[in-house]
Scaffold this active site. Structure first.
Site, PDB file in Angstrom:
ATOM      1  N   GLU A  50       0.746  -1.148  -0.088  1.00  0.00           N
ATOM      2  CA  GLU A  50      -0.004  -0.056  -0.075  1.00  0.00           C
ATOM      3  C   GLU A  50       0.989   1.259   0.018  1.00  0.00           C
ATOM      4  O   GLU A  50       1.955   1.246   0.312  1.00  0.00           O
ATOM      5  CB  GLU A  50      -0.919  -0.043   1.198  1.00  0.00           C
ATOM      6  CG  GLU A  50      -0.163  -0.143   2.553  1.00  0.00           C
ATOM      7  CD  GLU A  50      -0.962   0.598   3.529  1.00  0.00           C
ATOM      8  OE1 GLU A  50      -1.220   1.823   3.624  1.00  0.00           O
ATOM      9  OE2 GLU A  50      -1.091   0.322   4.811  1.00  0.00           O
ATOM     10  N   LYS A 103      -3.416  -1.588  16.312  1.00  0.00           N
ATOM     11  CA  LYS A 103      -2.928  -0.783  17.162  1.00  0.00           C
ATOM     12  C   LYS A 103      -3.921  -0.603  18.439  1.00  0.00           C
ATOM     13  O   LYS A 103      -4.850  -0.647  18.100  1.00  0.00           O
ATOM     14  CB  LYS A 103      -2.457   0.512  16.648  1.00  0.00           C
ATOM     15  CG  LYS A 103      -0.955   0.565  16.228  1.00  0.00           C
ATOM     16  CD  LYS A 103      -0.700   2.004  15.666  1.00  0.00           C
ATOM     17  CE  LYS A 103      -0.563   2.076  14.225  1.00  0.00           C
ATOM     18  NZ  LYS A 103      -1.505   1.341  13.289  1.00  0.00           N
TER      19      LYS A 103
HETATM   20  N1  PSU Z   1      -1.868   1.665  10.291  1.00  0.00           N
HETATM   21  C1  PSU Z   1      -0.640   2.392  10.417  1.00  0.00           C
HETATM   22  N2  PSU Z   1      -0.101   2.803   9.454  1.00  0.00           N
HETATM   23  C2  PSU Z   1      -0.985   3.524   8.645  1.00  0.00           C
HETATM   24  C3  PSU Z   1      -2.391   2.969   8.377  1.00  0.00           C
HETATM   25  C4  PSU Z   1      -2.575   2.331   9.421  1.00  0.00           C
HETATM   26  O1  PSU Z   1       0.180   1.922  11.296  1.00  0.00           O
HETATM   27  O2  PSU Z   1      -0.266   4.107   7.445  1.00  0.00           O
HETATM   28  C5  PSU Z   1      -3.342   3.544   7.395  1.00  0.00           C
HETATM   29  C6  PSU Z   1      -3.576   2.248   6.459  1.00  0.00           C
HETATM   30  O3  PSU Z   1      -3.279   2.776   4.994  1.00  0.00           O
HETATM   31  C7  PSU Z   1      -5.008   2.013   6.886  1.00  0.00           C
HETATM   32  C8  PSU Z   1      -5.398   3.433   7.017  1.00  0.00           C
HETATM   33  O4  PSU Z   1      -5.698   1.198   5.837  1.00  0.00           O
HETATM   34  O5  PSU Z   1      -4.452   4.013   7.985  1.00  0.00           O
HETATM   35  C9  PSU Z   1      -6.606   3.357   7.764  1.00  0.00           C
HETATM   36  O6  PSU Z   1      -7.046   4.793   8.064  1.00  0.00           O
HETATM   37  P1  PSU Z   1      -8.818   4.822   8.724  1.00  0.00           P
HETATM   38  O7  PSU Z   1      -8.351   4.832  10.287  1.00  0.00           O
HETATM   39  O8  PSU Z   1      -8.916   6.288   8.435  1.00  0.00           O
HETATM   40  O9  PSU Z   1      -9.348   4.009   7.964  1.00  0.00           O
END
Ligand code: PSU
Ligand code: MN
Length: 309
Positions: free
Chosen positions: A27, A163
């Site tokens: 990604e 996390k």
């Molecule tokens: N967790 C991480 N690093 C990240 C993300 C999540 O440790 O960069 C990113 C991933 O791309 C995940 C996104 O799909 O955050 C989720 O964002 P949201 O919580 O806004 O859906």
């Protein structure tokens, strides 16, 4: 127009897919919104190298000038890492059509990367952590679209778990409701990204990549559809001290609330603050666990390719 007319597959990726060779999608939100420059660029480059070392073809995915690019050039990685040439949006499922029609630049989240990988015919995807159910979701409805994507799109995602900026228990409950298989590699506990343990039992334990590949085959043979979550605990030597990381997370969450950060800004804000509060230790741990996941995803992709031939 068919979906394929929106995709630019790197020739190496296209060839590997056509030959049934192992391919691992990566990604780009982690590059543009998950890590600072220059560590983000270093991580993106190292991830591709690791996938190659493990005998698979890397396919980093992003939206470049309104095209879905599957397999990036060095210049694309730089653009995503620096964000100098204008805004790099954070694209999830809901954003794809608007960004493509308006010829924008965007990093893809886990959800959007799964969609693009699936369009390209890629089944394996490695990332750091997925989005999940946020704390307080009962009131604010903040549940990442990554979860519903896992219920919909047939791609296997290797992550280091979830996390504890999130509500891990509710995330696991929600995945169960959605019918998403969740397997933990070599662990009886679901991992919490920076740490190997979360206090929540593994929904299923799998001890090796070959078994994981066999489960994926069976899942899709049965027509059960949707994705599979493979949780790969951070290696012991790169795990963070649980008390240190918890303190930083609690502080970051409190600041997030004080500053009224909302929506898709929340995850990048928290990651940035946690990095500062841990004096960079969380970033180092983050980089190492993504490398570990890329290695594992490549191994599973190899077994997957063997089973498919
Ligand atoms: N967790 C991480 N690093 C990240 C993300 C999540 O440790 O960069 C990113 C991933 O791309 C995940 C996104 O799909 O955050 C989720 O964002 P949201 O919580 O806004 O859906
Ligand atoms: Mn959200």
């Amino acid at each position: 127009m068919p979906v394929s007319s929106y995709l630019d597959l790197h020739p190496e990726v296209a060839q590997a897919i056509a030959a049934g060779a192992p391919v691992v999608a990566l990604e780009s939100t982690i590059i543009s919104h998950g890590m600072p420059y220059p560590e983000n660029l270093e991580t993106a480059q190292r991830l591709e190298a690791i996938v190659r070392e493990e005998g698979a073809v890397p396919a980093t995915i992003a939206i470049i000038g309104g095209r879905v690019k599957v397999g990036l050039e060095e210049s694309d990685l730089l653009l995503l890492a620096q964000g100098k040439q204008g805004p790099v949006f954070k694209a999830s499922r809901r954003d794809l059509s608007m960004l493509l029609a308006q010829k924008q630049y965007a990093a893809t989240t886990v959800a959007a990367t799964m969609i693009c990988a699936s369009w390209a015919g890629i089944k394996m995807f490695a990332t750091g952590g997925i989005g999940g159910v946020h704390r307080g979701a009962g009131d604010n409805f903040d549940i990442s679209a990554d979860l519903t994507e896992l219920a919909t799109t047939p791609v296997a995602v290797v992550s280091a778990g979830v996390k504890s900026i999130l509500d891990i228990g509710s995330t696991l409950e929600y995945l169960e409701t959605l019918g998403v298989p969740v397997m933990c590699l070599g662990s009886d506990e679901f991992p919490a990204f920076y740490t190997r343990s979360s206090g929540f039992p593994a929904p299923a334990r799998v001890n090796d990549p070959e078994t994981a590949a066999r489960i994926l085959h069976t899942h899709w043979d049965l027509g059960l559809g949707g994705g599979v979550l493979i949780a790969n605990p951070v290696p012991e030597q790169y795990a963070m001290d649980p008390a240190t990381i918890q303190l930083a997370i609690d502080q970051a969450l409190a600041e997030c609330e004080q500053q009224k950060i909302t929506g898709k800004e929340i995850t990048p804000f928290l990651l940035g603050r946690i990095k500062t509060l841990t004096e960079g230790k969380s970033l180092f741990s983050n980089m190492q666990l993504v490398y570990h996941n890329a290695r594992m995803a490549a191994a599973i992709a190899r077994h997957w390719a063997q089973l498919s031939s």
